[in-house]
Design a protein around this motif. Structure first.
Motif, PDB file in Angstrom:
ATOM      1  N   GLU A  33       0.862  -1.178   0.000  1.00 61.49           N
ATOM      2  CA  GLU A  33       0.000   0.000   0.000  1.00 61.49           C
ATOM      3  C   GLU A  33       0.900   1.230   0.000  1.00 61.49           C
ATOM      4  O   GLU A  33       1.803   1.343   0.833  1.00 61.49           O
ATOM      5  CB  GLU A  33      -0.902   0.022   1.236  1.00 61.49           C
ATOM      6  N   LEU A  34       0.670   2.140  -0.927  1.00 65.10           N
ATOM      7  CA  LEU A  34       1.469   3.354  -1.042  1.00 65.10           C
ATOM      8  C   LEU A  34       0.607   4.570  -0.726  1.00 65.10           C
ATOM      9  O   LEU A  34      -0.509   4.695  -1.225  1.00 65.10           O
ATOM     10  CB  LEU A  34       2.029   3.485  -2.462  1.00 65.10           C
ATOM     11  N   THR A  35       1.132   5.462   0.119  1.00 66.18           N
ATOM     12  CA  THR A  35       0.425   6.696   0.446  1.00 66.18           C
ATOM     13  C   THR A  35       1.348   7.888   0.204  1.00 66.18           C
ATOM     14  O   THR A  35       2.575   7.768   0.289  1.00 66.18           O
ATOM     15  CB  THR A  35      -0.052   6.722   1.913  1.00 66.18           C
ATOM     16  N   GLY A  58       7.743  23.472  -3.328  1.00 65.18           N
ATOM     17  CA  GLY A  58       8.317  23.640  -1.995  1.00 65.18           C
ATOM     18  C   GLY A  58       7.660  22.809  -0.913  1.00 65.18           C
ATOM     19  O   GLY A  58       8.182  22.710   0.195  1.00 65.18           O
ATOM     20  N   THR A  59       6.531  22.187  -1.209  1.00 64.52           N
ATOM     21  CA  THR A  59       5.833  21.359  -0.228  1.00 64.52           C
ATOM     22  C   THR A  59       6.604  20.066   0.004  1.00 64.52           C
ATOM     23  O   THR A  59       7.075  19.434  -0.939  1.00 64.52           O
ATOM     24  CB  THR A  59       4.411  21.015  -0.717  1.00 64.52           C
ATOM     25  N   VAL A  60       6.729  19.666   1.266  1.00 71.96           N
ATOM     26  CA  VAL A  60       7.365  18.388   1.594  1.00 71.96           C
ATOM     27  C   VAL A  60       6.286  17.308   1.575  1.00 71.96           C
ATOM     28  O   VAL A  60       5.256  17.440   2.236  1.00 71.96           O
ATOM     29  CB  VAL A  60       8.067  18.433   2.968  1.00 71.96           C
ATOM     30  N   VAL A  61       6.521  16.259   0.796  1.00 75.00           N
ATOM     31  CA  VAL A  61       5.587  15.147   0.666  1.00 75.00           C
ATOM     32  C   VAL A  61       6.317  13.857   1.037  1.00 75.00           C
ATOM     33  O   VAL A  61       7.413  13.597   0.556  1.00 75.00           O
ATOM     34  CB  VAL A  61       5.042  15.035  -0.779  1.00 75.00           C
ATOM     35  N   GLN A  62       5.695  13.088   1.917  1.00 73.99           N
ATOM     36  CA  GLN A  62       6.247  11.789   2.300  1.00 73.99           C
ATOM     37  C   GLN A  62       5.542  10.683   1.517  1.00 73.99           C
ATOM     38  O   GLN A  62       4.319  10.611   1.503  1.00 73.99           O
ATOM     39  CB  GLN A  62       6.071  11.513   3.788  1.00 73.99           C
ATOM     40  N   TYR A  63       6.344   9.847   0.864  1.00 76.00           N
ATOM     41  CA  TYR A  63       5.832   8.625   0.232  1.00 76.00           C
ATOM     42  C   TYR A  63       6.129   7.490   1.196  1.00 76.00           C
ATOM     43  O   TYR A  63       7.274   7.307   1.610  1.00 76.00           O
ATOM     44  CB  TYR A  63       6.514   8.359  -1.114  1.00 76.00           C
ATOM     45  N   LYS A  64       5.075   6.747   1.559  1.00 74.43           N
ATOM     46  CA  LYS A  64       5.227   5.643   2.502  1.00 74.43           C
ATOM     47  C   LYS A  64       4.640   4.385   1.873  1.00 74.43           C
ATOM     48  O   LYS A  64       3.492   4.382   1.430  1.00 74.43           O
ATOM     49  CB  LYS A  64       4.506   5.944   3.809  1.00 74.43           C
TER      50      LYS A  64
END
Length: 154
Positions: A33-35, A58-64
């Motif tokens: 599962e990817l978020t 400039g937004t920080v996005v985390q891929y988990k």
């Protein structure tokens, strides 16, 4: 900036890049599962994660990515890879810290990546990283393991 499209493209690449190094496991033994979540820090420095489908530069996005062993048998020596979408730049934050990185998707080394410039070893800028890889030595039956990386929208 459309995060959703980058996420969908990345999802295909991620599914294609999971490798089970031990044989004799069923094809459906692993579920992923990817978020994608916006990383938000409040005034006290507490971090929270909010679902995101679009975000400005400039937004920080985390891929988990969460990998779940769906069978009643342990999975050994699992290598998982997360690509960094082309419209994103890795910012150096990764969990677990044991990740290796690649600038070409083929050759991996421990973070930080180094290269020789004018006879001196220097760090490769995070913006040049294209994929990260983790080696999960043991994923017990019916258990999950998660990996994540943080990116910045370019």
């Amino acid at each position: 900036m459309k995060i959703f499209n980058a996420l969908r493209i990345s999802l295909f690449a991620i599914v294609a890049s999971v490798s089970l190094l031990s044989v004799a496991h069923a094809e459906n033994a692993l579920k992923m599962e990817l978020t994608a979540n916006k990383v938000v820090k409040n005034a006290e420095g507490k971090v929270s994660y909010l679902p995101v489908s679009t975000a400005p530069t400039g937004t920080v996005v985390q891929y988990k990515a969460t990998y779940t062993n769906t069978v009643n048998q342990d999975i050994n020596d699992l290598a998982v890879t997360l690509p960094i979408p082309t419209n994103m730049a890795f910012n150096g934050e990764v969990t677990p810290a044991s990740a290796q990185a690649s600038i070409d998707g083929k050759n991996y080394a421990d973070i930080p990546l180094m290269r020789k410039v004018d006879g001196k070893m220097v760090k490769v800028p995070y913006s040049e990283y294209r994929t990260l890889r983790w080696n999960i030595r043991l994923l017990p039956a019916k258990k999950s393991a998660a990996v994540s990386l943080n990116t910045i929208v370019e």
